[in-house]
Design a protein around this motif. Structure first.
Motif, short mmCIF file in Angstrom:
data_model
loop_
_atom_site.label_atom_id
_atom_site.label_comp_id
_atom_site.label_asym_id
_atom_site.label_seq_id
_atom_site.Cartn_x
_atom_site.Cartn_y
_atom_site.Cartn_z
N VAL A 29 44.94 89.32 31.32
CA VAL A 29 46.00 88.45 31.84
C VAL A 29 46.63 89.09 33.07
O VAL A 29 47.15 90.20 33.00
N THR A 30 46.57 88.39 34.19
CA THR A 30 47.18 88.87 35.43
C THR A 30 47.98 87.74 36.06
O THR A 30 47.87 86.59 35.65
N GLY A 31 48.77 88.08 37.06
CA GLY A 31 49.54 87.05 37.76
C GLY A 31 51.03 87.27 37.60
O GLY A 31 51.48 88.35 37.23
N SER A 32 51.80 86.22 37.86
CA SER A 32 53.26 86.34 37.80
C SER A 32 53.87 85.15 37.07
O SER A 32 53.28 84.07 37.02
N VAL A 33 55.03 85.39 36.50
CA VAL A 33 55.80 84.35 35.79
C VAL A 33 57.24 84.43 36.28
O VAL A 33 57.84 85.51 36.29
N THR A 34 57.79 83.29 36.69
CA THR A 34 59.19 83.25 37.09
C THR A 34 59.90 82.18 36.27
O THR A 34 59.32 81.14 35.96
N GLY A 35 61.14 82.46 35.90
CA GLY A 35 61.90 81.50 35.11
C GLY A 35 63.39 81.60 35.39
O GLY A 35 63.88 82.64 35.83
N SER A 36 64.11 80.52 35.14
CA SER A 36 65.57 80.52 35.30
C SER A 36 66.15 79.46 34.39
O SER A 36 65.43 78.64 33.83
N GLY A 37 67.48 79.48 34.25
CA GLY A 37 68.14 78.43 33.48
C GLY A 37 69.07 78.94 32.42
O GLY A 37 69.89 79.82 32.66
N SER A 38 68.94 78.37 31.23
CA SER A 38 69.85 78.58 30.11
C SER A 38 70.22 80.04 29.87
O SER A 38 69.36 80.89 29.66
N SER A 39 71.53 80.33 29.84
CA SER A 39 71.97 81.67 29.48
C SER A 39 71.82 81.89 27.98
O SER A 39 71.66 83.02 27.52
N ALA A 40 71.88 80.80 27.20
CA ALA A 40 71.73 80.91 25.75
C ALA A 40 70.32 81.37 25.37
O ALA A 40 70.14 82.08 24.38
N LEU A 41 69.33 80.96 26.14
CA LEU A 41 67.94 81.30 25.85
C LEU A 41 67.51 82.61 26.51
O LEU A 41 66.47 83.17 26.17
#
Length: 293
Positions: A37-49
């Motif tokens: 597994v290679t590559g990148s992951v970006t995420g944003s949003g809920s502070s609860a999660l």
């Protein structure tokens, strides 16, 4: 000689088939084992999660060292907007996309329900001796600023200090719907935040303060006190049974079907192995819910 050659070829074929069989049986494991597994992951949003997302990212990266993962908060509305416009791969949200985005935009997103979140009212510890439980009506009056002193709801003679959340907050939307019966929360601009850590610090530091956070932020936290609603404590067991009303599903949205490292990361979070970690962090396992929404 010819017989030996055929036997060798047969053995080689069996080994090759065996290798293929192992690869097939362990396809899910390959996604989490890290070697491919290679590559990148970006995420944003809920502070609860965010605590769960960060924990999963840490464990996933330990197995997949060639993957880069960047996660931020900002509120459910921000995460949904950013995943919809392609700024991030994953938009974390406490609420369905349709509640924050236009229908045609929400339709382009794929929902991955990862767990259940319980939202708890929290108060300054100075109040805890006298304020153990509030009715929904009392909570509504407090958060709409109709009630401004704790003595009006059985507490001490102390002004109520609201620690509020911005309109983009999915935590606010969930609490407003299931704790306040849809009533619009008053705004305290001087003490408004969608950072749950900051909110907890503000509740701790301000005598008479009240706010609300996901149960995940209260694991091992002794700085604030929780408040029961209509006599029911905000616990996972009460959430599972349906006795405690303020809960919702946590969503990780992708724009279209996830692929590559993003798919591997989501598969990891939704795996049985990682499922064992969910309750340890104060989140609920969706399959254990005795009531549905």
């Amino acid at each position: 000689m010819k017989l030996k050659k055929v036997a060798c070829l047969g053995l080689a074929a069996m080994v090759a088939l065996g290798a293929l069989g192992c690869g097939s049986d362990n396809k899910a494991a390959d996604n989490t084992a890290g070697s491919k597994v290679t590559g990148s992951v970006t995420g944003s949003g809920s502070s609860a999660l965010l605590p769960l997302a960060k924990d999963a990212a840490s464990k996933f990266k330990a197995l997949n060292q060639d993957v880069s993962i960047t996660l931020n908060g900002g509120g459910s509305g921000t995460g949904l907007k950013q995943v919809a416009d392609g700024s991030v791969n994953i938009g974390n949200s406490d609420v369905p996309a349709e509640s924050k985005l236009k229908p045609e935009v929400a339709k382009g997103l794929v929902d991955h329900k990862v767990c259940v979140v319980t939202m708890a009212p929290v108060i300054n510890k100075d109040l805890a001796a006298k304020v153990k439980s509030l009715t929904k009506a009392q909570l509504t009056d407090i958060f709409t600023a109709k009630v401004t002193n704790w003595k009006q709801v059985g507490g001490p003679d102390e002004p109520i200090v609201l620690i509020t959340r911005p309109a983009t907050s999915g935590t606010r939307a969930l609490f407003q719907e299931f704790a306040l019966g849809g009533a619009k929360e008053a705004t305290n601009k001087s003490l408004e935040t969608d950072d749950s850590g900051t909110l907890l610090q503000s509740v701790k530091d301000n005598k008479g303060a009240i706010g609300y956070v996901a149960l995940s932020y209260l694991v091992n936290n002794k700085d604030v006190a929780t408040v029961a609603i209509d006599g029911v404590e905000p616990t996972l067991d009460n959430t599972y049974s349906g006795k405690y009303p303020v809960w919702g599903y946590e969503h990780m949205y992708t724009k279209g079907e996830a692929t590559g490292a993003v798919k591997a990361f989501l598969d990891f979070i939704l795996s049985a192995d990682y499922g064992k970690e969910i309750e340890k962090q104060g989140y609920g396992v969706t399959a254990k819910m005795q009531v549905k929404r």
